[in-house]
Structures are given as C-alpha cells and as structure tokens.
Scaffold this motif. Structure first.
Motif, PDB file in Angstrom:
ATOM      1  N   ARG A  60      37.655  39.027  36.770  1.00  0.00           N
ATOM      2  CA  ARG A  60      37.177  39.386  38.092  1.00  0.00           C
ATOM      3  C   ARG A  60      36.439  38.172  38.645  1.00  0.00           C
ATOM      4  NH1 ARG A  60      35.577  43.920  38.711  1.00  0.00           N
ATOM      5  NH2 ARG A  60      34.403  43.647  40.644  1.00  0.00           N
ATOM      6  N   ASP A  61      36.431  38.030  39.941  1.00  0.00           N
ATOM      7  CA  ASP A  61      35.892  36.819  40.563  1.00  0.00           C
ATOM      8  C   ASP A  61      34.453  36.540  40.167  1.00  0.00           C
ATOM      9  OD1 ASP A  61      37.685  37.136  43.751  1.00  0.00           O
ATOM     10  OD2 ASP A  61      38.287  36.309  41.812  1.00  0.00           O
ATOM     11  N   LYS A  64      34.223  34.653  36.743  1.00  0.00           N
ATOM     12  CA  LYS A  64      35.008  33.438  36.507  1.00  0.00           C
ATOM     13  C   LYS A  64      34.071  32.241  36.298  1.00  0.00           C
ATOM     14  CE  LYS A  64      39.213  34.732  38.984  1.00  0.00           C
ATOM     15  NZ  LYS A  64      40.077  34.479  40.164  1.00  0.00           N
TER      16      LYS A  64
END
Length: 122
Positions: A60-61, A64
């Motif tokens: 998921r962003d 990251k």
C-alpha cells in the motif's frame, strides 16, 4: 487445512522497527500466495503488503519504502520488516494465505492467522 501463526508484534516508539513473522503449517502445498493486512479499532481491514506465487510484491502506498515483505519457502514463513514506524501504523496485523493472489480484497483470502498487535507511540 492451513494454520497461520503470527509473531513479532509489540510496542515501539515512532521511528522504531519491528519484524513480523507468519509461520504456515498443515497443508502448505495449498499456499502459493501470502499477504499482510491490518485493522485498527473502528476501521476496515486493509491490505499492507502481498507476495504472489512468482515472488512479485505489492505494497500500500503509505508503507512503500518503509516496509518489506519477504518469504522463506523452505520454512513456510512470511515476514514483514517494518521500519520508520509511525503512530498511524498502529493496528492488529494479520497474515493471510491462499492458492491464488487476491491482492487487497481481504474477503477473498482463504486462510487467516489470529493476528499480532503493533502499537507505535509518538
């Protein structure tokens, strides 16, 4: 049946690190894809990271660059290295497994562990 057992959760200060592990046992021949999900109180379960049968990973962003998912096939163990932890990472973390990769769609994953709590204080 496949049994998943998570470990490695705990309480850390913001900026700290934790390494979660998920040991798979039972009919592990059915386990080709694995993932980590989390759920905070009052919130929906969300995907954190996943790895498919070819070793391709997704994140998921918001994690990251901070989290790394890996897998030891010889030990049937999934890991999640979490660095630079933030208070918003606080949640119960769950391991999921299946013969196919379902990405962030948690309702489609077949096997689940009981979860391990991660608490990050500011």
């Amino acid at each position: 049946q496949v049994h998943l057992a998570e470990s490695g959760g705990g309480s850390v200060e913001s900026g700290g690190s934790l390494r979660l592990a998920c040991a798979a046992s039972g009919y592990t021949h059915d386990v080709h894809c694995m993932g980590w999900f989390r759920q905070a109180p009052g919130k929906e379960r969300e995907a954190v990271a996943g790895i498919d049968d070819r070793g391709r990973t997704q994140y998921r962003d918001s994690v990251k660059g901070r989290f790394t998912i890996s897998r030891d096939l010889s030990e049937n163990t999934l890991y999640l290295q979490m660095n630079s932890l933030k208070p918003e990472d606080t949640a119960m973390y769950y391991c999921a497994a299946d013969s196919v990769y379902s990405g962030p769609y948690y309702s489609q994953w077949h096997y689940w562990g009981q979860g391990t709590q991660v608490t990050v204080s500011s």
